[in-house]
Each structure stands twice: as C-alpha cells, then as structure tokens.
Design an enzyme around this catalytic site. Structure first.
Site, PDB file in Angstrom:
ATOM      1  N   ASP A   1       0.848  -1.210   0.000  1.00 22.43           N
ATOM      2  CA  ASP A   1       0.000   0.000   0.000  1.00 22.43           C
ATOM      3  C   ASP A   1       0.873   1.246   0.000  1.00 22.43           C
ATOM      4  O   ASP A   1       2.005   1.204   0.467  1.00 22.43           O
ATOM      5  CB  ASP A   1      -0.803   0.137   1.300  1.00 22.43           C
ATOM      6  CG  ASP A   1      -1.578  -1.078   1.656  1.00 22.43           C
ATOM      7  OD1 ASP A   1      -1.882  -1.859   0.764  1.00 22.43           O
ATOM      8  OD2 ASP A   1      -1.874  -1.224   2.860  1.00 22.43           O
TER       9      ASP A   1
HETATM   10  N1  URA Z   1      -1.060  -5.943   3.989  1.00 19.93           N
HETATM   11  C1  URA Z   1      -1.496  -4.680   4.034  1.00 19.93           C
HETATM   12  O1  URA Z   1      -2.479  -4.361   4.686  1.00 19.93           O
HETATM   13  N2  URA Z   1      -0.824  -3.751   3.339  1.00 19.93           N
HETATM   14  C2  URA Z   1       0.284  -4.037   2.603  1.00 19.93           C
HETATM   15  O2  URA Z   1       0.867  -3.151   1.974  1.00 19.93           O
HETATM   16  C3  URA Z   1       0.716  -5.360   2.587  1.00 19.93           C
HETATM   17  C4  URA Z   1       0.027  -6.307   3.299  1.00 19.93           C
END
Ligand code: URA
Length: 232
Positions: free
Chosen positions: A102
C-alpha cells in the site's frame, strides 16, 4: 538479438534514438572498440559512454519502499518507479512489482521483468512467507495469535478463510506478522478483524530475503543467491 533492439528494450530510447547513439560511436565493448547496431553481443560486455548497461532482461531488484509511494505505473502522485532510473519504466519486457505494498506501507518490495519468477513468488502454492512489522493503535488483547493461526479467520467480503499466519508480539502495540498469502490490504484487515487498527506497517522480509542495510528509497539488483533465499 541485435544490439539495437537489446538497448532500445532496456529503455535507453526509441530505436531511432538508439540508432543515433550507435552512429555517434557511443557504444563500445569493454576494450573500447566501437560496436554497431546489428552486432549481437552479451549486453554485459557492452558499454555506453564507457559505462556498463543496466542489468539485462531477467532483472529482479529489491526496493526499500518509503511510505507515500504507490505501486503503479500511472497513478497520480509519487510512484515506486520514481525511485529507479527513469528508463526502467520504458523497459520491454515491462518491469512489474511483485505483488503490491500500500501507499502507506514501507519496506521490501520486489520488482522483476521475469513473469515466471513473479508468479512463483506470489503464488500461494509456494507459501513464500512475508514478514510485516505492525504498529497498532490499541494494545493487543492476547487472543490474536490463536485467531490468526487458526486457519478459520474470514475477512469481510471474502468467501474463503485465511491460511494460518504467525503473530509474534513484540510489545502491546508492536507485533510481527508472517503471512503466506497476499490478499488486498491483508495485514490491515486482519488487525481490523480483531478490533485493532494498524498505524504503521513495514515489510521486513520476503522468504529468506531481508533488506539488510538497504536505506529507505534505495534499490539494488538481486543475484542468483538472493533469489534462492526468497525460496529458502
Ligand atoms: N497488507 C497490508 O495491509 N498492506 C500491505 O501493503 C501489505 C500487506
């Protein structure tokens, strides 16, 4: 493959542009002998203005992604590609992220132009563990590790339960979570499912590979030994 195509595919410019680079004598071998567009050579033996070329097709790299960068080629805002040489975005075959982190997650992000390797890493069949360091808004209750390990936790809007995951509690607001899947926002949604909220998230490891001392925002190409460690 002829050098003209090899070099254009590495993103150094259009064929016309690369043709011009050959005419100007900017491409040589390691001894300084001028090369020609139709020559066929191992790209590792080629120099542009005396410098080695970027790694050839089959590239896999790791980036220590800072918060605030998106795993996309075209979203608005800062992109992970902004942290690499600009020509990497023009490579053919395309350099893709291996799964996603993310925008608000930092840490180890792999990128490759090797589709087979990409699928081997992300396929749940291969169970490559990914380790996340989470900072939480609320104290852990104490039952989370058992719930995550159960193999029965169902996230909202999903039809299959999560595979068992391992939670190591560092302190009441910090935990290390190891998962083998890569569902959308998985770690944040797992903590939400047990009444918590992730304030900061960092991926520290993929398989047996970690970031070592790679600074935030920096990248390095992986060698065969690094790739083997992913599947350790
Ligand atoms: N899980 C999440 O919530 N975000 C990420 O970037 C990777 C795994």
């Amino acid at each position: 493959m002829k050098l003209l195509r090899v070099i254009a595919n590495l993103g150094y410019g259009s064929r016309k542009h690369v043709q011009q680079m050959f005419r100007e004598g900017r491409l040589t071998d390691a001894t300084g002998d001028v090369l020609y567009a139709d020559d066929v050579r191992d790209p590792r033996d080629v120099r542009l203005d005396g410098e080695p070329l970027d790694p050839p097709q089959g590239l896999i790299l790791m980036l220590n992604k800072p918060v605030g960068y998106t795993c996309s080629t075209k979203d608005a805002g800062r992109l992970v590609y902004d942290l690499l040489p600009s020509r990497f975005r023009a490579r053919d075959p395309v350099l893709s992220t291996v799964g996603r982190l993310d925008r608000d997650t930092s840490g180890l992000l792999l990128m490759t132009d090797d589709g087979t390797l990409l699928h081997r890493i992300i396929s749940p069949k291969h169970h490559v563990p990914k380790v996340y360091e989470a900072t939480l808004a609320r104290d852990l209750r104490g039952d989370e590790a058992a719930i995550f390990a159960s193999g029965t936790l169902m996230l909202e809007n999903e039809t299959t339960p999560l595979a068992p995951a391992t939670l190591d509690v560092v302190d009441p607001r910090h935990a290390r979570l190891t998962i083998t899947e890569g569902r959308y926002h998985q770690v944040r949604r797992m903590f939400a499912a047990v009444g918590n909220h992730v304030e900061a998230l960092h991926r520290s490891r993929v398989g047996g590979l970690d970031l070592d001392a790679l600074p935030s925002g920096e990248w390095r190409a992986l060698d065969e030994g690094d790739v083997a460690r992913i599947f350790d």
